[in-house]
Design a protein around this motif. Structure first.
Motif, PDB file in Angstrom:
ATOM      1  N   HIS A 187       0.864  -1.180   0.000  1.00 52.06           N
ATOM      2  CA  HIS A 187       0.000   0.000   0.000  1.00 52.06           C
ATOM      3  C   HIS A 187       0.898   1.227   0.000  1.00 52.06           C
ATOM      4  O   HIS A 187       2.118   1.103   0.033  1.00 52.06           O
ATOM      5  N   CYS A 222      -4.703   5.745  -0.096  1.00 57.23           N
ATOM      6  CA  CYS A 222      -3.706   4.763  -0.520  1.00 57.23           C
ATOM      7  C   CYS A 222      -3.323   5.098  -1.954  1.00 57.23           C
ATOM      8  O   CYS A 222      -4.186   5.299  -2.793  1.00 57.23           O
ATOM      9  N   CYS A 226      -4.002  -1.508  -4.868  1.00 56.56           N
ATOM     10  CA  CYS A 226      -3.726  -2.640  -3.985  1.00 56.56           C
ATOM     11  C   CYS A 226      -4.835  -3.686  -4.014  1.00 56.56           C
ATOM     12  O   CYS A 226      -4.829  -4.612  -3.221  1.00 56.56           O
ATOM     13  N   MET A 233      -9.975   2.849   0.265  1.00 58.80           N
ATOM     14  CA  MET A 233      -8.990   2.905   1.341  1.00 58.80           C
ATOM     15  C   MET A 233      -8.732   4.347   1.735  1.00 58.80           C
ATOM     16  O   MET A 233      -7.645   4.885   1.534  1.00 58.80           O
TER      17      MET A 233
END
Ligand SMILES: [Cu+2]
Lengths: 278, 451
Positions: A187, A222, A226, A233
């Motif tokens: 990340h 992030c 990912c 995220m």
């Protein structure tokens, strides 16, 4: 080649310059508060960016002007035939040495910032000695572990550690350091407003420091694709004065050790309080 | 052409090709496997009843007495903007829509007074800030200030939209736990249709409180793929929870109906009954089914829906929540030791699943267990949850607390067990002091080195 092509090649550098110039006014520029970074290091990084932008803009506009001029002349002059020349030693030297010098200048000029940002030896001592929290990136959320009030962050979790998710509180006006980890895949810890970006790698613990210079709620996102939930995220970094930060920790402590009967802090930041658990 | 238009075209096709490769989830509510195993004559009324009571993802309906918030909004026209003759829309300001969010676009609006009473208009524009609504012009309606109207299902649809954006990917369109990404996840996403949730603050037999589900949405579940949705507003979370409960009720209603029919009217039952030993003909069975459908099915449906609704309502009452009688016993070495003895005792049998060292490797993990639903043995060794998944007992040294890491959370896990799993409820069989001793012991485990 017709004159249409001259206009075509003239259009792009003008469009580029115009859109760059108006970027700050239409919100295309750096995030937050008149494109000002919310960290001191971030302001220095912005300065670096502007230097590079100016240098590249001059080169870009210059070369485009020459290109358009050459095209225009060619379009106006159908009789003269091109001749085949075998390079020009002087020209070669000029356009090797000048960019080389610029790059060398930039390389030397930015070294201090790079060192302050990335070399642990130059990190602010107080921040290194007393890390603020451990930040664990995970598909698809951010989990935080703070030490108990008055204690220092340990490598391994402690019984009185404090935990939260997707909401990192940070005092402002002093450098802080976090320990960055990843639970699963790669990340990237990205604070656009503070110009901080650092990859989080499974199995590694990476120190990241920053100094927020004004209070506010900033995005933590992030920056590494990912997985399918990557876009989810998102978290907040809440930068607040030291006393508010301490109050937050106290609140967190109370909530975390709640036994269903004892007093629990007011419902300002949390999801649960006495009001919910009547 | 020389610089390769063909290649350019191919290149631009790549995203197109990969998009078509993506799986588009179907926009419909699915029925349970057991429903589909009924004979068609029995499955049909069940499915029809469900569609009648709950609608489909495009058009949600809700019957009387459900504890979920359907979200009817009553509005009153404040003032009508004058509009030109050739304007296709009528614009007016309305009051009473404060709780309607920005979600009214496209919804039907029914006039409840004035010239247009009984007529339905579609909302073509809606400005939440100013409260301005625009509806299509028609000769039947002529809104005047003071006219009232009703917009239905606002709350539930708001929840549905949010659910489909954030949750459906894993939990599926109907809450059946088989969304497009579910197959990559371990543990698998919860199937809501049993109406059972693991981490609750309520008594062993109670359903989850709305606050429990909201907490799960906001905090996520550590150690699973359920992430935190803390950045949603409280209102959005509560709308999602409202919809999730509604999906649960739909699933539970279906289950109750099918359970009534399954023993006698599944395809297998039919085959058995019409076999030589069974001695019935297909016609006889169908005749019996027809009678049941006419006489008993309406009552069954009524009972199914009302009992499910009631259970959800009761869970949100004050006395459903588990509150210790005594505060936490001081977390001393003595208390932990008492907790450890209890952990190892025959009274609790904790060690048989979680193991003597609490590593999650008790002897129970080596046995073949019987599925309570089918009365057949599972094909794998080890404990299973009610959804049929293998469920290894937790390694208590990991320091990962799925249901929350507060002492009260651990207390409630012990008091009520974990619903839908073999983790039993100790409330009643252990005293408060004993429960707190166990809490102190369990919560000390992650920090005691390698014991
Ligand atoms: Cu990520």
């Amino acid at each position: 080649m017709g004159k249409g092509w001259c206009l075509f090649f003239l259009f792009w550098p003008i469009a580029a310059v115009v859109s760059c110039a108006m970027a700050p006014f239409v919100g295309w520029s750096f995030p937050y508060n008149n494109a000002q970074a919310a960290s001191n290091l971030g302001i220095r990084i912005d300065d670096l960016f502007y230097i590079i932008l100016i240098v590249t803009a001059i080169v870009f506009v210059g070369t485009q002007a020459v290109l358009v001029y050459a095209l225009w002349r060619g379009a106006n002059n159908r009789e003269e035939r091109a001749t085949n020349i075998h390079g020009n030693h002087k020209l070669e030297l000029i356009w090797s040495i000048i960019p080389g010098a610029i790059l060398l200048f930039l390389a030397i000029y930015q070294m201090n910032i790079w060192a302050d940002f990335r070399i642990k030896k130059y990190y602010p001592e107080a921040a290194v000695k007393d890390p603020l929290a451990e930040v664990t990136a995970r598909q698809f959320e951010w989990r935080f572990r703070y030490p108990a009030i008055g204690k220092k962050l340990q490598q391994k979790p402690q019984p009185d550690d404090l935990y939260s998710v997707n909401e990192l509180h940070v005092p402002f006006g002093k450098p802080v350091m976090i320990q960055l980890r990843s639970d699963d895949v790669q990340h990237s810890f990205f604070l656009p407003a503070l110009r901080i970006k650092q990859d989080a790698l499974p199995g590694l613990q990476i120190p990241v420091w920053f100094e927020a210079n004004k209070p506010g709620t900033y995005d933590l996102v992030c920056a590494e694709l990912c997985g399918w939930g990557h876009y989810k995220m998102k978290a907040h970094v809440i930068v607040q004065p030291e006393d508010e930060y301490q109050a937050y920790l106290k609140n967190l402590t109370q909530k975390q050790f709640y036994d269903g009967l004892g007093k629990i802090a007011a419902k300002d930041t949390g999801t649960e309080s006495e009001a919910v658990e009547k | 052409m020389r610089f390769g238009f063909r290649r350019l075209i191919l290149l631009s096709l790549i995203p197109l090709i990969s998009f078509t490769g993506c799986e588009q989830p179907q926009v419909k509510f699915v029925f349970s496997q057991k429903t589909n195993e009924l004979i068609p004559e029995a499955a049909k009324p069940v499915k029809e009843a469900l569609v009648r009571q709950f609608g489909n993802p495009f058009e949600l309906t809700q019957f009387e007495g459900l504890p979920t918030d359907f979200g009817d909004v009553q509005g009153t026209v404040k003032s009508v903007e004058s509009s030109g003759k050739d304007q296709p829309l009528i614009r007016f300001q309305a009051t009473g829509l404060e709780n309607a969010y920005d979600k009214l676009l496209g919804l039907p609006l029914e006039w409840t007074s004035g010239k247009g009473q009984g007529h339905i208009s579609r909302i073509k524009e809606y400005d939440f800030e100013t409260g301005t609504i625009a509806v299509e012009k028609s000769p039947e309606i002529d809104p005047q200030s003071g006219d009232t109207f009703l917009i239905e299902c606002v709350r539930l649809q708001f929840g549905r939209d949010l659910y489909n954006r954030h949750c459906m990917h894993c939990h599926g369109m109907s809450g059946e736990g088989t969304g497009p990404t579910s197959r990559y996840l371990n543990p698998p996403p919860r199937d809501f249709r049993l109406g059972i949730y693991k981490y609750t603050s309520t008594k062993p037999t109670s359903k989850a409180q709305e606050a429990d589900l909201a907490r799960t949405v906001k905090e996520g579940i550590a150690g699973t793929y359920m992430p935190s949705f803390k950045l949603l507003t409280d209102d959005e979370v509560s709308a999602i929870v409202n919809y999730v409960i509604w999906l649960s009720i739909r699933g539970e209603t279906e289950k109750k109906l099918v359970d009534e029919l399954y023993l006698d009217y599944s395809e297998t039952a039919m085959a058995e009954r019409t076999s030589e030993e069974g001695g019935e003909t297909r016609e006889e069975v169908l005749e019996e089914l027809k009678e049941y459908m006419e006489l008993d099915f309406p009552d069954t449906l009524e009972f199914a829906t009302s009992s499910v609704a009631e259970a959800w309502e009761e869970a949100n009452l004050e006395d459903a929540i588990v509150i210790p009688q005594k505060p936490r016993v001081a977390d001393t070495p003595e208390s932990r030791e008492r907790g450890r003895k209890l952990y190892l005792s025959q009274k609790t049998k904790c060690a048989s699943c979680h193991g003597p060292q609490a590593r999650g490797n008790g002897t129970a993990t080596q046995d073949f267990w019987t599925n309570p639903a089918t009365n057949e043995k599972y094909s794998e060794r080890g404990l299973h949850d009610i959804w049929g998944n293998l469920l290894p007992p937790r390694d208590l040294h990991r320091g990962i607390y799925r249901g929350g890491r507060r002492p009260i959370d651990t207390y409630r896990r012990l008091y009520s067990g974990i619903k839908g799993t073999p983790m039993p409820a100790f409330g009643g069989s252990l005293t408060d002091e004993e429960l707190w001793d166990m809490v102190n012991y369990v919560m000390s485990l992650p920090y005691d080195g390698n014991r």
